[in-house]
Design a protein around this motif. Structure first.
Motif, PDB file in Angstrom:
ATOM      1  N   ILE A 123      82.040  30.851 -70.592  1.00 49.78           N
ATOM      2  CA  ILE A 123      81.016  30.625 -69.560  1.00 49.78           C
ATOM      3  C   ILE A 123      81.674  30.377 -68.210  1.00 49.78           C
ATOM      4  O   ILE A 123      81.249  30.915 -67.177  1.00 49.78           O
ATOM      5  CB  ILE A 123      80.121  29.441 -69.964  1.00 49.78           C
ATOM      6  CG1 ILE A 123      79.308  29.792 -71.220  1.00 49.78           C
ATOM      7  CG2 ILE A 123      79.190  29.051 -68.818  1.00 49.78           C
ATOM      8  CD1 ILE A 123      78.528  28.624 -71.777  1.00 49.78           C
ATOM      9  N   ALA A 124      82.732  29.568 -68.198  1.00 51.90           N
ATOM     10  CA  ALA A 124      83.428  29.266 -66.953  1.00 51.90           C
ATOM     11  C   ALA A 124      84.047  30.519 -66.350  1.00 51.90           C
ATOM     12  O   ALA A 124      83.976  30.746 -65.133  1.00 51.90           O
ATOM     13  CB  ALA A 124      84.504  28.215 -67.201  1.00 51.90           C
TER      14      ALA A 124
ATOM     15  N   GLY B 103      83.369  27.214 -61.955  1.00 56.43           N
ATOM     16  CA  GLY B 103      83.506  27.501 -63.373  1.00 56.43           C
ATOM     17  C   GLY B 103      83.813  26.257 -64.176  1.00 56.43           C
ATOM     18  O   GLY B 103      83.208  26.010 -65.238  1.00 56.43           O
ATOM     19  N   PHE B 104      84.744  25.441 -63.699  1.00 52.78           N
ATOM     20  CA  PHE B 104      85.087  24.212 -64.406  1.00 52.78           C
ATOM     21  C   PHE B 104      83.924  23.231 -64.411  1.00 52.78           C
ATOM     22  O   PHE B 104      83.746  22.458 -65.358  1.00 52.78           O
ATOM     23  CB  PHE B 104      86.328  23.573 -63.791  1.00 52.78           C
ATOM     24  CG  PHE B 104      87.579  24.354 -64.017  1.00 52.78           C
ATOM     25  CD1 PHE B 104      87.862  24.892 -65.267  1.00 52.78           C
ATOM     26  CD2 PHE B 104      88.488  24.571 -62.986  1.00 52.78           C
ATOM     27  CE1 PHE B 104      89.018  25.620 -65.487  1.00 52.78           C
ATOM     28  CE2 PHE B 104      89.649  25.304 -63.198  1.00 52.78           C
ATOM     29  CZ  PHE B 104      89.909  25.824 -64.455  1.00 52.78           C
ATOM     30  N   SER B 105      83.118  23.257 -63.352  1.00 57.88           N
ATOM     31  CA  SER B 105      81.934  22.402 -63.311  1.00 57.88           C
ATOM     32  C   SER B 105      81.004  22.713 -64.478  1.00 57.88           C
ATOM     33  O   SER B 105      80.438  21.799 -65.099  1.00 57.88           O
ATOM     34  CB  SER B 105      81.196  22.595 -61.980  1.00 57.88           C
ATOM     35  OG  SER B 105      80.010  21.824 -61.947  1.00 57.88           O
ATOM     36  N   LEU B 106      80.868  24.002 -64.803  1.00 53.75           N
ATOM     37  CA  LEU B 106      80.035  24.377 -65.940  1.00 53.75           C
ATOM     38  C   LEU B 106      80.646  23.897 -67.262  1.00 53.75           C
ATOM     39  O   LEU B 106      79.927  23.544 -68.199  1.00 53.75           O
ATOM     40  CB  LEU B 106      79.844  25.892 -65.975  1.00 53.75           C
ATOM     41  CG  LEU B 106      78.938  26.491 -64.902  1.00 53.75           C
ATOM     42  CD1 LEU B 106      78.788  27.993 -65.108  1.00 53.75           C
ATOM     43  CD2 LEU B 106      77.566  25.820 -64.909  1.00 53.75           C
ATOM     44  N   VAL B 107      81.980  23.910 -67.346  1.00 54.48           N
ATOM     45  CA  VAL B 107      82.630  23.389 -68.556  1.00 54.48           C
ATOM     46  C   VAL B 107      82.293  21.911 -68.737  1.00 54.48           C
ATOM     47  O   VAL B 107      81.917  21.469 -69.833  1.00 54.48           O
ATOM     48  CB  VAL B 107      84.154  23.575 -68.483  1.00 54.48           C
ATOM     49  CG1 VAL B 107      84.834  22.880 -69.663  1.00 54.48           C
ATOM     50  CG2 VAL B 107      84.516  25.049 -68.482  1.00 54.48           C
ATOM     51  N   PHE B 108      82.416  21.132 -67.655  1.00 56.30           N
ATOM     52  CA  PHE B 108      82.149  19.702 -67.747  1.00 56.30           C
ATOM     53  C   PHE B 108      80.672  19.436 -68.067  1.00 56.30           C
ATOM     54  O   PHE B 108      80.356  18.558 -68.871  1.00 56.30           O
ATOM     55  CB  PHE B 108      82.547  19.011 -66.448  1.00 56.30           C
ATOM     56  CG  PHE B 108      84.004  19.174 -66.082  1.00 56.30           C
ATOM     57  CD1 PHE B 108      84.984  19.136 -67.057  1.00 56.30           C
ATOM     58  CD2 PHE B 108      84.386  19.403 -64.770  1.00 56.30           C
ATOM     59  CE1 PHE B 108      86.324  19.293 -66.736  1.00 56.30           C
ATOM     60  CE2 PHE B 108      85.728  19.567 -64.428  1.00 56.30           C
ATOM     61  CZ  PHE B 108      86.695  19.510 -65.416  1.00 56.30           C
TER      62      PHE B 108
ATOM     63  N   SER C  15      81.695  16.803 -63.040  1.00 52.22           N
ATOM     64  CA  SER C  15      81.263  18.164 -62.693  1.00 52.22           C
ATOM     65  C   SER C  15      80.917  18.309 -61.214  1.00 52.22           C
ATOM     66  O   SER C  15      80.827  19.421 -60.700  1.00 52.22           O
ATOM     67  CB  SER C  15      80.048  18.556 -63.538  1.00 52.22           C
ATOM     68  OG  SER C  15      78.880  17.863 -63.125  1.00 52.22           O
ATOM     69  N   MET C  16      80.727  17.195 -60.518  1.00 45.97           N
ATOM     70  CA  MET C  16      80.393  17.228 -59.088  1.00 45.97           C
ATOM     71  C   MET C  16      81.625  17.261 -58.201  1.00 45.97           C
ATOM     72  O   MET C  16      81.507  17.336 -56.975  1.00 45.97           O
ATOM     73  CB  MET C  16      79.546  15.997 -58.736  1.00 45.97           C
ATOM     74  CG  MET C  16      78.250  15.875 -59.517  1.00 45.97           C
ATOM     75  SD  MET C  16      77.365  14.339 -59.144  1.00 45.97           S
ATOM     76  CE  MET C  16      76.004  14.434 -60.307  1.00 45.97           C
ATOM     77  N   SER C  17      82.830  17.226 -58.793  1.00 45.88           N
ATOM     78  CA  SER C  17      84.054  17.211 -57.991  1.00 45.88           C
ATOM     79  C   SER C  17      84.209  18.519 -57.224  1.00 45.88           C
ATOM     80  O   SER C  17      84.063  19.601 -57.803  1.00 45.88           O
ATOM     81  CB  SER C  17      85.275  16.990 -58.890  1.00 45.88           C
ATOM     82  OG  SER C  17      85.182  15.761 -59.571  1.00 45.88           O
ATOM     83  N   PRO C  18      84.532  18.456 -55.925  1.00 46.54           N
ATOM     84  CA  PRO C  18      84.659  19.675 -55.118  1.00 46.54           C
ATOM     85  C   PRO C  18      86.043  20.308 -55.253  1.00 46.54           C
ATOM     86  O   PRO C  18      86.933  19.786 -55.927  1.00 46.54           O
ATOM     87  CB  PRO C  18      84.439  19.156 -53.700  1.00 46.54           C
ATOM     88  CG  PRO C  18      84.954  17.752 -53.735  1.00 46.54           C
ATOM     89  CD  PRO C  18      84.638  17.235 -55.114  1.00 46.54           C
TER      90      PRO C  18
END
Length: 495
Positions: free
Chosen positions: A429-430, A451-456, A361-364
């Motif tokens: 949510i994403a 958005g994808f960070s929230l999925v992860f 989830s921390m990936s930029p």
């Protein structure tokens, strides 16, 4: 010691061997399960090309996925019970034959209606195939030590099927056309149909019981309505009238099903089976892992292509480290279980998986594969490999031969419902997060990454919840014979 009096003999009968080459039989059964899992994701990459060739808009294309998921998730419990009633090998072969025929029909489709009908037949056939296959595995490996090894292979195959969909879908679509994502099932399915009769003995005559038609109708309607509601929520939102109507139908039919099961002499799902704590908790964990895993693979494939601009083939190849870690860990799970027990192995695997998801989830928005993707992918593969094997093990723990199809249906239903729930909730949510950031002026890449960070993170939260649930397991399983904890005619005997 906690016991209830069973209606059958208390002396365990030695199980009748179903095969003299059971590891070869397991390989063929796992191959069929691989196709079922693969088919839920392999079509995704081919959807744009299918839309162009069959003149299908975005809304109709979504039904290419939904038409498979709805009957698959909705009919699994009925499929498992039919396997117990009419024979596990027989229903497995019928399901496989239907799956092969439906795959050929899908590949030959010249209209959208023909394709959607073929996908529905694929899903219905998979609902017969999957629980019967898992039941056969439990019959082939009645001793817990061997069963853990077998389920290690089974779990690895299920995880690889999910991860391999993007890779194979991209390769086949790019080289052979969209039809190949369906035609690939035909020769593989033919091998399964030829091999299983040679490797697994015929089913023994089962006790003739009345099929609970009212229970079958209500539970199927409830599950189909629930999966349909989640699919509708993903596209239309949770407050759309169609979504709300389907949710209400699912609740009403589900309540009716429970009432019917309480009043029927020979219920489709004996409610006493849920007195087996490990079975119940195992299914909850499978549901939560399924929710996080399906959302993960969906979001990761889109993130790699839409944000990092990988092509379909590169996106698939980038998931090979994850799949490799999954296979390696699934292979050593039996030895780990022998040392620390199933319960500890399951909790540790879920926490490792959660850690990998948080790291991912921390990936930029400009992530590098080695710096940002490889590490969390390896942790995720390790976590999924351990969690799938052990969660499946506890989900079938203590179930006798007469209920093994039901247990297989419950496990697969939990995973399918979890997957539909995870993708609907976390993708919504994403999308909301991405939309809000774009409205605030953020670039598309940055907004999508958030958005994808929230999925992860959401998938990590579900996984942690699964680990907390696993702490409620009654005992560390895997060290006993199935005879020590059996479910007989709806009653639980635990020693």
């Amino acid at each position: 010691m906690n016991t209830t009096t069973p209606t059958t003999s208390t002396t365990p009968t030695p199980p009748t061997p179903r095969s003299t080459r059971r590891w070869a039989a397991l390989a063929v059964l796992a191959l069929a399960q691989f196709l079922v899992v693969l088919d839920a994701s392999i079509v995704n990459i081919a959807l744009p090309v299918i839309g162009e060739h069959l003149d299908m808009d975005t809304t109709t294309l979504a039904w290419v996925i939904t038409a498979y998921v709805l009957p698959f998730g909705g009919l699994l419990l009925l499929g498992g019970r039919l396997a117990d009633r009419y024979g596990h090998r027989r229903l497995f072969l019928i399901g496989t034959a239907g799956f092969v025929a439906a795959s050929a029909m899908a590949g030959l489709s010249v209209t959208s209606g023909m394709l959607l009908g073929a996908r529905a037949l694929q899903g219905a056939s998979a609902a017969l195939l999957a629980p019967a296959a898992l039941a056969l595995v439990t019959h082939l490996f009645p001793l817990a030590k061997d069963r853990v090894k077998a389920l290690g292979i089974w779990g690895a195959v299920a995880g690889i099927g999910s991860a391999a969909g993007v890779l194979l879908g991209g390769i086949l679509t790019a080289t052979l056309g969209w039809e190949a994502v369906f035609f690939v099932n035909v020769p593989v399915g033919a091998v399964v149909l030829i091999a299983i009769p040679m490797l697994v003995t015929r089913d023994l005559p089962a006790a003739r019981t009345r099929l609970d038609y009212a229970g079958a109708a209500t539970v199927t309607g409830s599950l189909v309505s629930f999966v349909g509601a989640l699919s509708s929520a993903e596209r239309l939102g949770f407050l759309h009238p169609l979504t709300l109507g389907l949710f209400v139908a699912a609740v009403v039919l589900g309540a009716a099903f429970i009432v019917i099961q309480r009043r029927t002499e020979q219920p489709l799902v004996p409610l006493g089976v849920f007195r087996n704590r490990n079975l119940s908790i195992g299914n909850v964990v499978v549901l939560l892992v399924g929710a996080g895993m399906v959302a993960l693979f969906f979001a990761l494939s889109v993130y790699l292509q839409a944000v990092l601009h990988y092509d379909a083939l590169t996106a698939g190849l980038s998931q090979l480290p994850l799949a490799g870690a999954l296979v390696l860990v699934a292979g050593v799970v039996p030895s780990i279980v022998a040392r620390i027990g199933t319960k500890t192995t399951l909790i540790a695997s879920l926490l490792v998986l959660a850690g990998g998801l948080v790291w991912l989830s921390m990936s930029p928005a400009d992530a590098g594969f080695v710096a940002d993707i490889l590490g969390p992918s390896l942790l995720i593969g390790i976590g999924i490999g351990g969690a799938l094997v052990t969660a499946t093990q506890v989900s079938v723990d203590g179930v006798d031969g007469g209920e093994s199809g039901l247990a297989g249906g419950l496990v697969n239903t939990s995973q399918q419902i979890g997957g539909a729930l995870g993708i609907a909730v976390l993708s919504s949510i994403a999308a909301a997060r991405t939309g809000a950031l774009e409205a605030a002026g953020a670039s598309t890449g940055v907004a999508m990454t958030a958005g994808f960070s929230l999925v992860f993170l959401g998938a990590a939260g579900l996984t942690v919840l699964g680990a907390l649930t696993a702490t409620l397991l009654r005992t560390s399983t895997g060290d006993t014979s199935p005879a020590t904890a059996t479910v007989q005619t709806g009653q639980v005997q635990q020693v």
